[in-house]
Enzyme design. Structure first.
Site, PDB file in Angstrom:
ATOM      1  N   LYS A  11       0.823  -1.215   0.000  1.00  0.00           N
ATOM      2  CA  LYS A  11       0.000   0.000   0.000  1.00  0.00           C
ATOM      3  C   LYS A  11       0.861   1.272   0.000  1.00  0.00           C
ATOM      4  O   LYS A  11       2.069   1.222   0.266  1.00  0.00           O
ATOM      5  CB  LYS A  11      -0.954  -0.050   1.191  1.00  0.00           C
ATOM      6  CG  LYS A  11      -1.927  -1.248   1.099  1.00  0.00           C
ATOM      7  CD  LYS A  11      -2.983  -1.191   2.178  1.00  0.00           C
ATOM      8  CE  LYS A  11      -3.944  -2.365   2.041  1.00  0.00           C
ATOM      9  NZ  LYS A  11      -5.042  -2.289   3.028  1.00  0.00           N
ATOM     10  N   TYR A  51     -12.259  -1.817  -4.137  1.00  0.00           N
ATOM     11  CA  TYR A  51     -12.810  -1.996  -2.792  1.00  0.00           C
ATOM     12  C   TYR A  51     -14.327  -1.831  -2.773  1.00  0.00           C
ATOM     13  O   TYR A  51     -14.900  -1.531  -1.717  1.00  0.00           O
ATOM     14  CB  TYR A  51     -12.157  -1.008  -1.830  1.00  0.00           C
ATOM     15  CG  TYR A  51     -10.781  -1.454  -1.354  1.00  0.00           C
ATOM     16  CD1 TYR A  51     -10.633  -2.597  -0.572  1.00  0.00           C
ATOM     17  CD2 TYR A  51      -9.627  -0.732  -1.672  1.00  0.00           C
ATOM     18  CE1 TYR A  51      -9.392  -3.016  -0.120  1.00  0.00           C
ATOM     19  CE2 TYR A  51      -8.370  -1.140  -1.220  1.00  0.00           C
ATOM     20  CZ  TYR A  51      -8.275  -2.286  -0.440  1.00  0.00           C
ATOM     21  OH  TYR A  51      -7.044  -2.698   0.020  1.00  0.00           O
ATOM     22  N   ASN A 114      -2.227  -0.103   6.535  1.00  0.00           N
ATOM     23  CA  ASN A 114      -1.762  -1.358   7.127  1.00  0.00           C
ATOM     24  C   ASN A 114      -0.804  -2.118   6.214  1.00  0.00           C
ATOM     25  O   ASN A 114      -0.718  -3.345   6.259  1.00  0.00           O
ATOM     26  CB  ASN A 114      -2.954  -2.221   7.579  1.00  0.00           C
ATOM     27  CG  ASN A 114      -3.871  -2.617   6.445  1.00  0.00           C
ATOM     28  OD1 ASN A 114      -3.671  -2.227   5.306  1.00  0.00           O
ATOM     29  ND2 ASN A 114      -4.883  -3.413   6.750  1.00  0.00           N
ATOM     30  N   HIS A 117      -2.231  -5.626   1.465  1.00  0.00           N
ATOM     31  CA  HIS A 117      -3.527  -6.286   1.299  1.00  0.00           C
ATOM     32  C   HIS A 117      -3.276  -7.753   0.983  1.00  0.00           C
ATOM     33  O   HIS A 117      -2.286  -8.078   0.329  1.00  0.00           O
ATOM     34  CB  HIS A 117      -4.301  -5.640   0.139  1.00  0.00           C
ATOM     35  CG  HIS A 117      -5.493  -6.431  -0.292  1.00  0.00           C
ATOM     36  ND1 HIS A 117      -6.690  -6.373   0.383  1.00  0.00           N
ATOM     37  CD2 HIS A 117      -5.662  -7.317  -1.308  1.00  0.00           C
ATOM     38  CE1 HIS A 117      -7.557  -7.196  -0.223  1.00  0.00           C
ATOM     39  NE2 HIS A 117      -6.960  -7.771  -1.239  1.00  0.00           N
ATOM     40  N   GLU A 128      -9.323 -10.488  -7.880  1.00  0.00           N
ATOM     41  CA  GLU A 128      -8.387  -9.387  -7.638  1.00  0.00           C
ATOM     42  C   GLU A 128      -7.173  -9.466  -8.567  1.00  0.00           C
ATOM     43  O   GLU A 128      -6.695  -8.438  -9.061  1.00  0.00           O
ATOM     44  CB  GLU A 128      -7.981  -9.376  -6.165  1.00  0.00           C
ATOM     45  CG  GLU A 128      -9.144  -9.004  -5.254  1.00  0.00           C
ATOM     46  CD  GLU A 128      -8.876  -9.193  -3.774  1.00  0.00           C
ATOM     47  OE1 GLU A 128      -9.808  -8.926  -2.980  1.00  0.00           O
ATOM     48  OE2 GLU A 128      -7.760  -9.597  -3.404  1.00  0.00           O
TER      49      GLU A 128
HETATM   50  P1  CMP Z   1      -7.545  -4.641   3.371  1.00  0.00           P
HETATM   51  O1  CMP Z   1      -7.168  -6.006   3.868  1.00  0.00           O
HETATM   52  O2  CMP Z   1      -6.900  -4.147   2.147  1.00  0.00           O
HETATM   53  O3  CMP Z   1      -9.140  -4.580   3.182  1.00  0.00           O
HETATM   54  C1  CMP Z   1      -9.918  -3.431   3.399  1.00  0.00           C
HETATM   55  C2  CMP Z   1      -9.127  -2.271   3.917  1.00  0.00           C
HETATM   56  O4  CMP Z   1      -9.867  -1.222   4.514  1.00  0.00           O
HETATM   57  C3  CMP Z   1      -8.224  -2.734   5.046  1.00  0.00           C
HETATM   58  O5  CMP Z   1      -7.212  -3.580   4.565  1.00  0.00           O
HETATM   59  C4  CMP Z   1      -7.757  -1.413   5.628  1.00  0.00           C
HETATM   60  O6  CMP Z   1      -6.711  -0.820   4.860  1.00  0.00           O
HETATM   61  C5  CMP Z   1      -9.002  -0.533   5.425  1.00  0.00           C
HETATM   62  N1  CMP Z   1      -9.711  -0.212   6.659  1.00  0.00           N
HETATM   63  C6  CMP Z   1      -9.811   1.011   7.200  1.00  0.00           C
HETATM   64  N2  CMP Z   1     -10.530   0.968   8.307  1.00  0.00           N
HETATM   65  C7  CMP Z   1     -10.926  -0.288   8.499  1.00  0.00           C
HETATM   66  C8  CMP Z   1     -11.699  -0.951   9.503  1.00  0.00           C
HETATM   67  N3  CMP Z   1     -12.236  -0.303  10.526  1.00  0.00           N
HETATM   68  N4  CMP Z   1     -11.886  -2.285   9.381  1.00  0.00           N
HETATM   69  C9  CMP Z   1     -11.356  -2.963   8.324  1.00  0.00           C
HETATM   70  N5  CMP Z   1     -10.604  -2.386   7.348  1.00  0.00           N
HETATM   71  C10 CMP Z   1     -10.383  -1.052   7.437  1.00  0.00           C
END
Ligand code: CMP
Length: 136
Positions: A11, A51, A114, A117, A128
């Site tokens: 990311k 998303y 984070n 993904h 994806e």
């Molecule tokens: P990812 O695994 O890419 O899938 C959805 C993304 O939404 C997640 O990682 C985070 O980057 C983002 N995100 C932001 N806030 C939240 C939340 N409260 N719960 C889950 N995903 C979140």
């Protein structure tokens, strides 16, 4: 796509902070083979499409803004039991809950930023991967 593949993105925060190499190294050390790899900038429209499953969630608009704020690295990875093993390697979505030794424990800054993904099912891994690399 075979069920021994998963899809990942590094990311924008992790790319910006020069962690592409460190993160790919952890993936390779974890037994994953890099099948496809591309660095690119997502438009807000493309990030929103990727998303779309989260479109009703309160964090969706911020997520789209964040994911289009800088380059990402998209990759398809191969390993036996790829989807489950990769989710173990990256750790919990919220880095505060990520286990020691995981990619998110080492590189993630917040639940949104984070670092990486990882697909949550074989079906989504295929969808994806196709989103970025076309049908394999
Ligand atoms: P990812 O695994 O890419 O899938 C959805 C993304 O939404 C997640 O990682 C985070 O980057 C983002 N995100 C932001 N806030 C939240 C939340 N409260 N719960 C889950 N995903 C979140």
């Amino acid at each position: 796509m075979a069920t021994n593949r998963t899809f990942t993105m590094i990311k924008p925060d992790a790319v910006q902070e020069n962690h592409i190499g460190g993160i790919l190294h952890m993936m390779e050390e974890g037994g994953f083979r890099i099948v496809e790899l591309q660095k690119l900038l997502l438009t807000p429209e493309r990030a929103g499409q990727f998303y779309a499953v989260h479109a009703e969630r309160p964090f969706y608009n911020d997520l789209v803004k964040y994911m289009s704020s800088g380059p990402i690295v998209a990759a398809v990875l191969e390993k036996d039991n790829a989807v489950a093993d990769f989710r173990t390697l990256i750790g919990a979505t919220n880095p505060a809950q990520a286990a020691e030794g995981t990619i998110r424990k080492k590189y993630a800054k917040s639940i949104e930023a984070n670092a990486v993904h990882g697909s949550d099912s074989d079906e989504n891994a295929q969808i994806e991967a196709d989103f970025f690399f076309g049908s394999k």
